[in-house]
Design a protein around this motif. Structure first.
Motif, PDB file in Angstrom:
ATOM      1  N   LEU A  19      32.444 -16.455   1.338  1.00 18.79           N
ATOM      2  CA  LEU A  19      33.105 -16.881   2.742  1.00 18.79           C
ATOM      3  C   LEU A  19      32.550 -18.315   3.132  1.00 18.79           C
ATOM      4  N   ARG A  20      31.288 -18.365   3.319  1.00  7.91           N
ATOM      5  CA  ARG A  20      30.740 -19.937   3.719  1.00  7.91           C
ATOM      6  C   ARG A  20      31.151 -21.022   2.759  1.00  7.91           C
ATOM      7  N   ALA A  21      31.319 -20.626   1.254  1.00  5.11           N
ATOM      8  CA  ALA A  21      31.652 -21.580   0.319  1.00  5.11           C
ATOM      9  C   ALA A  21      33.165 -22.084   0.407  1.00  5.11           C
ATOM     10  N   PHE A  22      33.950 -20.844   0.727  1.00  5.38           N
ATOM     11  CA  PHE A  22      35.417 -20.887   0.753  1.00  5.38           C
ATOM     12  C   PHE A  22      35.625 -21.884   2.026  1.00  5.38           C
ATOM     13  N   VAL A  23      34.881 -21.815   3.116  1.00 10.36           N
ATOM     14  CA  VAL A  23      35.457 -22.647   4.365  1.00 10.36           C
ATOM     15  C   VAL A  23      35.117 -24.300   3.918  1.00 10.36           C
ATOM     16  N   ARG A  24      33.688 -24.244   3.327  1.00 14.56           N
ATOM     17  CA  ARG A  24      33.504 -25.530   2.903  1.00 14.56           C
ATOM     18  C   ARG A  24      34.264 -26.246   2.052  1.00 14.56           C
ATOM     19  N   GLY A  25      34.902 -25.447   1.071  1.00 16.96           N
ATOM     20  CA  GLY A  25      36.091 -25.984   0.199  1.00 16.96           C
ATOM     21  C   GLY A  25      37.206 -26.266   0.791  1.00 16.96           C
ATOM     22  N   LEU A  26      37.366 -25.493   1.943  1.00 12.74           N
ATOM     23  CA  LEU A  26      38.896 -25.547   2.400  1.00 12.74           C
ATOM     24  C   LEU A  26      38.628 -27.074   3.281  1.00 12.74           C
ATOM     25  N   ARG A  27      37.586 -27.472   3.782  1.00  7.95           N
ATOM     26  CA  ARG A  27      37.625 -28.849   4.275  1.00  7.95           C
ATOM     27  C   ARG A  27      37.973 -29.957   3.278  1.00  7.95           C
ATOM     28  N   GLY A  28      37.882 -29.683   2.093  1.00  9.91           N
ATOM     29  CA  GLY A  28      38.467 -30.448   1.303  1.00  9.91           C
ATOM     30  C   GLY A  28      39.940 -30.898   1.334  1.00  9.91           C
ATOM     31  N   VAL A  29      40.442 -29.872   1.672  1.00 14.27           N
ATOM     32  CA  VAL A  29      42.050 -29.748   1.741  1.00 14.27           C
ATOM     33  C   VAL A  29      42.326 -30.321   3.034  1.00 14.27           C
ATOM     34  N   VAL A  30      42.084 -29.717   4.232  1.00 17.43           N
ATOM     35  CA  VAL A  30      42.771 -30.145   5.539  1.00 17.43           C
ATOM     36  C   VAL A  30      41.889 -31.032   6.264  1.00 17.43           C
ATOM     37  N   GLY A  31      40.730 -31.478   5.785  1.00 19.42           N
ATOM     38  CA  GLY A  31      40.139 -32.800   6.568  1.00 19.42           C
ATOM     39  C   GLY A  31      39.253 -32.035   7.646  1.00 19.42           C
ATOM     40  N   ARG A  32      38.634 -33.175   8.304  1.00 16.63           N
ATOM     41  CA  ARG A  32      37.606 -32.730   9.453  1.00 16.63           C
ATOM     42  C   ARG A  32      38.172 -32.640  10.525  1.00 16.63           C
ATOM     43  N   SER A  33      39.355 -32.978  10.662  1.00 12.64           N
ATOM     44  CA  SER A  33      39.937 -32.780  12.156  1.00 12.64           C
ATOM     45  C   SER A  33      40.679 -31.513  12.347  1.00 12.64           C
ATOM     46  N   ALA A  34      40.926 -30.837  11.149  1.00 16.23           N
ATOM     47  CA  ALA A  34      41.880 -29.718  11.366  1.00 16.23           C
ATOM     48  C   ALA A  34      40.835 -28.527  12.276  1.00 16.23           C
ATOM     49  N   HIS A  35      41.551 -27.652  12.911  1.00 19.65           N
ATOM     50  CA  HIS A  35      40.975 -26.589  13.656  1.00 19.65           C
ATOM     51  C   HIS A  35      40.963 -25.283  12.519  1.00 19.65           C
ATOM     52  N   ILE A  36      39.916 -24.792  12.129  1.00 25.81           N
ATOM     53  CA  ILE A  36      39.920 -23.331  11.507  1.00 25.81           C
ATOM     54  C   ILE A  36      39.540 -22.415  12.300  1.00 25.81           C
ATOM     55  N   SER A  37      40.117 -21.270  12.377  1.00 26.12           N
ATOM     56  CA  SER A  37      39.901 -20.039  12.871  1.00 26.12           C
ATOM     57  C   SER A  37      39.756 -18.958  11.934  1.00 26.12           C
ATOM     58  N   LEU A  38      38.452 -18.413  12.232  1.00 29.60           N
ATOM     59  CA  LEU A  38      38.187 -17.135  11.288  1.00 29.60           C
ATOM     60  C   LEU A  38      38.704 -15.953  12.074  1.00 29.60           C
ATOM     61  N   LEU A  39      39.770 -15.065  11.442  1.00 30.14           N
ATOM     62  CA  LEU A  39      40.141 -13.725  12.064  1.00 30.14           C
ATOM     63  C   LEU A  39      39.827 -12.636  11.347  1.00 30.14           C
ATOM     64  N   CYS A  40      38.943 -11.801  11.734  1.00 30.30           N
ATOM     65  CA  CYS A  40      38.120 -10.840  11.088  1.00 30.30           C
ATOM     66  C   CYS A  40      38.684  -9.468  11.456  1.00 30.30           C
ATOM     67  N   HIS A  41      38.966  -8.422  10.556  1.00 33.90           N
ATOM     68  CA  HIS A  41      39.317  -7.333  11.038  1.00 33.90           C
ATOM     69  C   HIS A  41      38.570  -6.033  10.373  1.00 33.90           C
ATOM     70  N   SER A  42      37.943  -5.000  11.336  1.00 33.87           N
ATOM     71  CA  SER A  42      37.233  -3.854  10.776  1.00 33.87           C
ATOM     72  C   SER A  42      35.971  -4.356  10.122  1.00 33.87           C
ATOM     73  N   TYR A  43      35.636  -3.848   8.919  1.00 34.09           N
ATOM     74  CA  TYR A  43      34.499  -4.236   8.053  1.00 34.09           C
ATOM     75  C   TYR A  43      34.415  -5.813   7.841  1.00 34.09           C
ATOM     76  N   GLY A  44      35.480  -6.360   7.751  1.00 35.72           N
ATOM     77  CA  GLY A  44      35.606  -7.823   7.843  1.00 35.72           C
ATOM     78  C   GLY A  44      34.731  -8.538   8.811  1.00 35.72           C
ATOM     79  N   THR A  45      34.602  -7.830   9.909  1.00 37.89           N
ATOM     80  CA  THR A  45      33.753  -8.464  10.981  1.00 37.89           C
ATOM     81  C   THR A  45      32.480  -8.481  10.822  1.00 37.89           C
ATOM     82  N   VAL A  46      31.915  -7.567   9.970  1.00 41.02           N
ATOM     83  CA  VAL A  46      30.665  -7.507   9.468  1.00 41.02           C
ATOM     84  C   VAL A  46      30.320  -8.763   8.387  1.00 41.02           C
ATOM     85  N   VAL A  47      31.545  -8.993   7.836  1.00 41.38           N
ATOM     86  CA  VAL A  47      31.315  -9.945   6.790  1.00 41.38           C
ATOM     87  C   VAL A  47      31.174 -11.412   7.709  1.00 41.38           C
TER      88      VAL A  47
END
Length: 322
Positions: free
Chosen positions: A183-211
């Protein structure tokens, strides 16, 4: 009065321990039929360049081709259910940043114009989310995307092997610890698409909140939202070691409220995920989720989805707080 309060606290701790022990025993003794399921053949994922705003079309096309080949292989293997799921993902309208049809499957699907979005939501699913059950996860992503408008994009991140709801793995952080670096690597890579100014929100459900709890330290996101959480593995929002705003909600019809919010060492691992994220002592920004059941946080028309939309769009003053 103090003595009575102490007795109640002791009884509460004993109850939590008893419930935790019962949950562990149930997971140990209940057989898991899926464990005996043969592995489904599929091609290895295509080796692709890191995503950028200019190469998304090629990435989408390559992953659709992988999904089509996975469908053919699953059909030849005699698994009609998986073949149908893979075939649906190969449709020309689908857009995947990644696809892996091996095992229970992994995929990251894009909804909206990712290259031009300034508000991006990454959805992290909980237990029993596989390529076969992906439709329900996708439905939640679509419901959120429909509310965001042209400035928003949603990514359904099935980037890890989720535990089964009835299994020992759902009680431990092992799968989350495996998933967090992805997940960390994915978010880092996502910045290469959306740029530094975009706001990214992580919405986590159930066991995903542990992740998300495991991935949180240093993660470059604006908001971390946990819904239907058994606990994040952290004792407090501050213990997540993130600069993001931390939000939490639980619907009044969610059975997760009866799961013990405790943790204990057992058989060389940790069982349970600690503090309840909606408790005042945890320190999250608790918002209202209405009558949502455990799978109802992204239901169209729900109070929960309305508040999730406000958080992603940055309209935080409009969020109805619990």
């Amino acid at each position: 009065m103090r003595e009575g309060s102490l007795r109640r606290a002791v009884r509460a701790r004993r109850l939590r321990r008893a419930l935790l022990a019962a949950t562990v025993m149930a997971a140990v003794v209940v057989p898991v039929s899926a464990a005996a399921r043969p592995r489904i053949p599929a091609p290895a994922p295509a080796v692709l360049a890191p995503p950028t705003a200019s190469n998304l079309g090629g990435i989408y096309e390559a992953n659709r081709a992988d999904a089509a080949e996975a469908a053919r292989m699953a059909a030849a293997h005699g698994d009609r259910t998986r073949a149908a799921a893979d075939r649906a993902m190969a449709a020309p309208s689908r857009r995947f940043l990644s696809f892996d049809g091996r095992g229970t499957g992994r995929a990251v699907e894009v909804f909206g114009d990712l290259a031009h979005a300034d508000r991006v939501a990454v959805l992290v699913p909980g237990s029993d989310t596989t390529l076969e059950t992906y439709g329900r996860f996708r439905a939640g992503a679509l419901a959120l995307r429909d509310r965001l408008g042209p400035r928003g994009a949603v990514l359904a991140w099935l980037g890890y092997e989720t535990p089964g709801t009835v299994s020992t793995t759902v009680l431990t952080p092992d799968r989350a610890e495996e998933a967090a670096p992805r997940l960390r690597a994915f978010v880092r890579g996502l910045r290469g698409v959306v740029g530094r100014s975009a706001h990214i929100s992580l919405l986590c459900h159930s066991y995903g909140t542990v992740v998300c709890g495991r991935a949180a330290p240093g993660l470059d996101v604006s908001d971390i939202v946990v819904v239907g959480s058994p606990g994040t593995g952290a004792s407090s929002a501050a213990a997540l070691r993130t600069s993001a705003r931390v939000w939490a909600a639980r619907g009044s019809a969610d059975w997760i409220a009866y799961v013990p919010h405790a943790s204990a060492g057992l058989f060389g691992t940790t069982v349970g995920f600690g503090s309840d994220p909606v408790s005042p002592s945890f320190g999250a920004r608790v918002f209202r989720a209405g009558a949502a059941g455990h799978s109802g946080y992204f239901a169209p028309g729900s109070e929960s989805l309305a508040n999730l939309t406000r958080i992603v769009l940055g309209d935080t003053s409009e969020v109805t707080r619990a």
